[in-house]
Design a protein around this motif. Structure first.
Motif, PDB file in Angstrom:
ATOM      1  N   LEU A 102       0.810  -1.135  -0.072  1.00 25.05           N
ATOM      2  CA  LEU A 102      -0.167  -0.001   0.179  1.00 25.05           C
ATOM      3  C   LEU A 102       0.779   1.192  -0.101  1.00 25.05           C
ATOM      4  O   LEU A 102       0.485   2.199  -0.609  1.00 25.05           O
ATOM      5  CB  LEU A 102      -0.813   0.001   1.297  1.00 25.05           C
ATOM      6  CG  LEU A 102      -2.222  -1.014   1.184  1.00 25.05           C
ATOM      7  CD1 LEU A 102      -2.837  -1.106   2.474  1.00 25.05           C
ATOM      8  CD2 LEU A 102      -2.832  -0.866   0.026  1.00 25.05           C
ATOM      9  N   LEU A 105       1.834   2.703  -3.614  1.00 26.64           N
ATOM     10  CA  LEU A 105       0.886   3.049  -4.475  1.00 26.64           C
ATOM     11  C   LEU A 105       1.162   4.525  -4.649  1.00 26.64           C
ATOM     12  O   LEU A 105       1.591   5.049  -3.548  1.00 26.64           O
ATOM     13  CB  LEU A 105      -0.373   2.712  -4.026  1.00 26.64           C
ATOM     14  CG  LEU A 105      -0.867   0.993  -3.994  1.00 26.64           C
ATOM     15  CD1 LEU A 105      -2.193   1.042  -3.347  1.00 26.64           C
ATOM     16  CD2 LEU A 105      -0.990   0.646  -5.274  1.00 26.64           C
ATOM     17  N   ARG A 107       0.334   8.305  -4.175  1.00 25.13           N
ATOM     18  CA  ARG A 107      -0.601   9.179  -3.299  1.00 25.13           C
ATOM     19  C   ARG A 107      -1.403   9.905  -4.269  1.00 25.13           C
ATOM     20  O   ARG A 107      -0.961  10.471  -5.216  1.00 25.13           O
ATOM     21  CB  ARG A 107       0.243   9.592  -2.277  1.00 25.13           C
ATOM     22  CG  ARG A 107       0.758   8.629  -1.152  1.00 25.13           C
ATOM     23  CD  ARG A 107       1.314   9.808  -0.326  1.00 25.13           C
ATOM     24  NE  ARG A 107       2.638  10.530  -0.852  1.00 25.13           N
ATOM     25  CZ  ARG A 107       3.574  10.998  -0.471  1.00 25.13           C
ATOM     26  NH1 ARG A 107       3.822  10.846   0.828  1.00 25.13           N
ATOM     27  NH2 ARG A 107       4.473  11.745  -1.243  1.00 25.13           N
TER      28      ARG A 107
END
Length: 129
Positions: A102, A105, A107
């Motif tokens: 996560l 990824l 932003r």
């Protein structure tokens, strides 16, 4: 309810479920703030060796957090926990992998922030030649 073989969650009542999850989140957050095993800036810019070292330390840290959550919820009679060290290690590996994925990824607004930083530093596409 079994979340992962060896990770148990036997809580009855909506309030007990809420208390168990808030307590688990609180423990996870406090420990991760005290012991920082995360890349400092951007996962994509971190060298592979450093990322691997942080991942190993992070898996160990998350495994200990799972054991701590298991103990703390057991003291309150909430039964959210792991059955052993191997299960805690597997749960820590899954937790750390998901969080690092996560973090990798992009932003929201990252492109805009990068463009603003380049403009302030005099770089970017329209730099003087």
């Amino acid at each position: 309810m079994v979340l992962l073989p060896g990770v148990k969650f036997h809580v009855s009542g909506a309030v007990s479920v809420l208390v168990a999850f808030v307590l688990a989140d609180l423990i996870y957050t406090v420990v991760n703030q005290l012991i920082s095993a995360w890349p400092s800036d951007n996962v994509r810019d971190t060298p592979s060796v450093v990322l691997l070292l942080l991942a190993v330390v992070g898996v160990f840290e998350d495994s200990l957090v799972w054991l701590l959550i298991s103990w703390a919820t057991g003291q309150l009679g909430l039964q959210l926990g792991v059955s052993g060290y191997g299960t805690a290690l597997l749960a820590g590996l899954i937790s750390r992998t998901v969080v690092l994925a996560l973090m990798a990824l992009p932003r929201r607004g990252a492109r805009r922030d990068r463009a603003a930083r380049d403009t302030r530093e005099g770089g970017g596409r329209h730099a003087r030649m």
